[in-house]
Design a protein around this motif. Structure first.
Motif, PDB file in Angstrom:
ATOM      1  N   ASP A  74      30.503  26.898  44.182  1.00 42.36           N
ATOM      2  CA  ASP A  74      31.720  27.489  43.397  1.00 42.36           C
ATOM      3  C   ASP A  74      32.493  26.912  42.508  1.00 42.36           C
ATOM      4  N   ALA A  75      33.383  27.360  41.964  1.00 45.82           N
ATOM      5  CA  ALA A  75      33.772  26.067  41.036  1.00 45.82           C
ATOM      6  C   ALA A  75      35.144  25.326  42.226  1.00 45.82           C
ATOM      7  N   LYS A 120      33.112  32.704  28.942  1.00 48.05           N
ATOM      8  CA  LYS A 120      33.179  34.729  28.362  1.00 48.05           C
ATOM      9  C   LYS A 120      33.570  34.750  27.110  1.00 48.05           C
ATOM     10  N   TYR A 142      27.900  32.419  35.792  1.00 50.24           N
ATOM     11  CA  TYR A 142      29.136  33.046  35.301  1.00 50.24           C
ATOM     12  C   TYR A 142      30.189  31.883  34.870  1.00 50.24           C
ATOM     13  N   GLN A 153      37.175  40.445  28.681  1.00 51.27           N
ATOM     14  CA  GLN A 153      35.730  40.127  30.059  1.00 51.27           C
ATOM     15  C   GLN A 153      34.553  40.181  30.146  1.00 51.27           C
ATOM     16  N   ALA A 181      27.305  33.665  43.551  1.00 48.35           N
ATOM     17  CA  ALA A 181      26.634  33.486  42.427  1.00 48.35           C
ATOM     18  C   ALA A 181      24.808  32.264  42.537  1.00 48.35           C
ATOM     19  N   HIS A 198      36.507  28.645  32.891  1.00 49.23           N
ATOM     20  CA  HIS A 198      36.179  29.524  31.416  1.00 49.23           C
ATOM     21  C   HIS A 198      35.787  28.866  29.255  1.00 49.23           C
ATOM     22  N   ARG A 211      30.454  42.366  40.244  1.00 50.74           N
ATOM     23  CA  ARG A 211      28.591  41.868  41.265  1.00 50.74           C
ATOM     24  C   ARG A 211      29.445  41.827  43.424  1.00 50.74           C
ATOM     25  N   SER A 249      38.621  40.565  37.623  1.00 47.59           N
ATOM     26  CA  SER A 249      37.477  39.585  37.474  1.00 47.59           C
ATOM     27  C   SER A 249      36.350  39.581  37.468  1.00 47.59           C
ATOM     28  N   GLY A 250      35.845  38.505  36.702  1.00 48.47           N
ATOM     29  CA  GLY A 250      34.461  38.973  36.149  1.00 48.47           C
ATOM     30  C   GLY A 250      33.567  38.898  37.204  1.00 48.47           C
ATOM     31  N   SER A 251      33.603  38.303  37.851  1.00 51.14           N
ATOM     32  CA  SER A 251      32.736  37.852  39.254  1.00 51.14           C
ATOM     33  C   SER A 251      32.810  39.256  40.107  1.00 51.14           C
TER      34      SER A 251
HETATM   35  C1  DP6 Z   1      32.286  29.219  39.200  1.00 53.09           C
HETATM   36  O1  DP6 Z   1      34.894  35.410  38.360  1.00 53.09           O
HETATM   37  O2  DP6 Z   1      36.304  33.761  39.259  1.00 53.09           O
HETATM   38  O3  DP6 Z   1      32.914  31.209  41.025  1.00 53.09           O
HETATM   39  O4  DP6 Z   1      36.523  36.344  36.002  1.00 53.09           O
HETATM   40  O5  DP6 Z   1      38.318  34.804  34.959  1.00 53.09           O
HETATM   41  O6  DP6 Z   1      37.801  35.701  37.387  1.00 53.09           O
HETATM   42  P1  DP6 Z   1      37.387  35.056  35.470  1.00 53.09           P
HETATM   43  O7  DP6 Z   1      36.304  33.879  36.678  1.00 53.09           O
HETATM   44  P2  DP6 Z   1      35.741  34.467  37.897  1.00 53.09           P
HETATM   45  O8  DP6 Z   1      35.142  32.851  38.090  1.00 53.09           O
HETATM   46  C2  DP6 Z   1      33.242  32.577  38.917  1.00 53.09           C
HETATM   47  C3  DP6 Z   1      32.828  31.522  38.459  1.00 53.09           C
HETATM   48  C4  DP6 Z   1      31.927  31.482  39.496  1.00 53.09           C
HETATM   49  C5  DP6 Z   1      30.376  31.028  39.255  1.00 53.09           C
HETATM   50  C6  DP6 Z   1      30.373  32.813  39.343  1.00 53.09           C
HETATM   51  O9  DP6 Z   1      30.749  33.545  39.991  1.00 53.09           O
HETATM   52  O10 DP6 Z   1      29.009  33.685  39.088  1.00 53.09           O
END
Ligand code: DP6
Length: 366
Positions: free
Chosen positions: A320-321, A44, A41, A48, A37, A233, A176, A171-173
Motif C-alpha cells: 500500500d502507500a 485523482k 488507485y 474524488q 488493491a 495523489h 471498495r 476516502s477513495g479506497s
Molecule cells: C495506495 O483511498 O487512502 O492504497 O481518496 O485520498 O482517501 P484518498 O486516498 P486513499 O488512497 C489509497 C491508495 C492506495 C491504493 C489503493 O488502495 O488503491
C-alpha cells in the motif's frame, strides 16, 4: 484532463426531504473491512474521481466497528462527537467534518441531527494499516441505515451503491470496502456496471483458486508516513509518467479480470507485484520524490522471491502507500507458507508482529 462530475449521474443519490415525524433518535452499527488493491488507485481529480480504475480484494479480519447515534439537533447547527476506543477523539473530527460537508447535498436529512460516533479498529492502533477505507465505509453504512429507516422500501442494490458512493467521498479506497469479495472502482470498458462514482462487484464467478485467498500483513513500520496518501495523489497531477501510468492501469485491470476468471496464479503474481512496484515507482519519480518503503520491505521482497524460486509455491507481495508488506497466497498452500512467515519473515516485522487476514465479503450491520 478534468472530469466534469456533473456529467456523471449524481442526481440519483440525492435523498428526498424527510418529514418532522422522522426526526427522532436513531442508533445503528456497522462492521466494515479494509481492502487490498491489486491494481492501484493513485491519482485523482476533483470530487474524488479516480484518475484510473482500480480493483481490490475485500478483507475480513482487519475491520472497523462503528456505532452512530443520531439525535434530533439541540442547537441551530448540528453537533458532532467522535469517540475512538471509548475515548473522545478530537483529531478524527476534521476528516469526518470534511466528509459530512461533501455528502450533505446527498443526505440533507443529516442537517436535522446531532451525530455521535463511536468507533474502534480490530487491528492495532497506528500499525501503519490505513483505517480510512474501513472507517469511512462503516460510517457510510450507518448513514445509509438511517436513510433506509426513512425509506424502508429501498432496494439493497441502491443501499450498497449509495453506501459506496458516500464512502468514496470520505476516502477513495473506501468505496471498495462496501459489498463483494472483489470490487472494481472506476469506469472500465470490460465491466459494464463500473463507475467512477462507486465500487461494483466483479460481474463473474471468481475462480476457485482464489477461494479464501490469504493476506498476511507484515507490520514493517508502524511510524507516521513521511508523505500522506492525500499528498501522494496530488503529486500525480504533474507527474511526468502519469498519462502512461493511467493507461497501464486500464490494461492491467483488464488483464486482472481475465486472471480472476481463469485462475492463472503465475500471471496473478506477476501482475500484482508489478502493480505494487509501479505504485512505489510513481512515488520515487514524483516531483518532489519520496520513498515509503524501508530497507526491511526490500529484504522481505528478496526473501519472497528466493522462497518462490525454491518451492514453486504461489506466494507474492503487494504494497500500500507504506512500508508494510501484504503477502497474498492461496488457501491450500497456507500451511507451508505460514511456516515460512513465522520462521523467516516475522523477524523483519516490528516486534515480530503480523496480521493474518483473508478474502471477505464487505460491510455488514452488526
Ligand atoms: C495506495 O483511498 O487512502 O492504497 O481518496 O485520498 O482517501 P484518498 O486516498 P486513499 O488512497 C489509497 C491508495 C492506495 C491504493 C489503493 O488502495 O488503491
Amino acid at each position: 484532463m478534468l472530469v466534469n462530475v456533473k456529467k456523471l449521474n449524481v442526481q440519483q443519490f440525492i435523498a428526498q426531504q424527510i418529514t418532522t415525524e422522522m426526526v427522532k433518535p436513531y442508533s445503528f452499527t456497522a462492521q466494515a473491512p479494509s481492502n487490498i488493491a491489486l491494481v492501484k488507485y493513485w491519482g485523482k481529480y476533483a470530487n474524488q474521481i479516480p484518475a484510473n480504475p482500480s480493483i481490490s480484494f475485500t478483507l475480513t479480519n482487519c475491520h472497523t466497528d462503528t456505532s452512530i447515534t443520531f439525535e434530533p439537533k439541540k442547537q441551530k447547527k448540528p453537533q458532532l462527537e467522535v469517540y475512538f476506543e471509548g475515548k473522545q477523539k478530537e483529531s478524527f473530527k476534521p476528516k469526518i467534518l470534511t466528509f459530512i460537508a461533501r455528502i450533505i447535498k446527498y443526505c440533507t436529512y443529516l442537517n436535522h441531527f446531532d451525530i455521535h460516533i463511536d468507533t474502534k479498529n480490530s487491528f492495532p492502533h497506528s500499525s501503519g494499516i490505513a483505517s480510512s477505507a474501513s472507517g469511512m465505509a462503516a460510517i457510510s453504512h450507518c448513514i445509509m441505515q438511517l436513510e433506509k429507516s426513512f425509506y424502508p422500501e429501498m432496494p439493497l442494490s441502491y443501499f450498497n451503491q449509495k453506501s459506496s458512493f458516500l464512502a468514496r467521498l470520505g476516502s477513495g479506497s473506501a468505496s471498495r470496502s462496501v459489498a463483494g469479495e472483489v470490487v472494481v472502482w472506476g469506469k472500465h470498458e470490460q465491466v459494464n456496471a463500473s463507475s467512477d462514482l462507486y465500487g461494483v462487484s466483479i460481474p463473474f464467478q471468481l475462480h476457485k483458486n482464489f477461494k479464501n485467498y490469504q493476506d498476511t500483513i507484515l507490520l514493517v513500520d508502524k511510524g507516521e508516513k513521511v508523505v500522506s496518501s492525500t499528498v501522494g495523489h496530488k503529486l500525480m497531477n504533474n507527474h511526468p509518467y502519469a498519462k502512461a501510468r493511467f493507461e497501464q492501469a486500464h490494461q492491467n485491470l483488464g488483464a486482472m479480470l481475465d486472471i480472476l476468471k481463469n485462475g492463472n496464479l503465475t500471471e496473478f503474481i506477476q501482475l500484482v507485484e508489478s502493480e505494487a512496484l509501479t505504485l512505489h515507482a510513481m512515488m520515487m519519480t514524483s516531483v518532489p520524490y519520496f520513498i515509503l518503503m524501508k530497507p526491511k520491505t526490500l529484504e522481505i521482497i528478496q526473501e519472497i522471491w528466493r522462497f518462490r524460486a525454491k518451492t514453486g509455491l504461489h506466494l507474492c507481495f503487494t504494497l500500500d502507500a507504506g512500508a508494510n508488506v501484504h503477502l497474498l497466497y492461496p488457501n491450500d498452500e497456507k500451511e507451508l507458507i505460514n511456516h515460512f512467515i513465522k520462521e523467516k519473515l516475522a523477524q523483519y516485522c516490528q516486534n515480530n508482529q503480523y496480521i493474518c487476514d483473508e478474502l471477505g465479503t464487505g460491510t455488514r450491520t452488526k
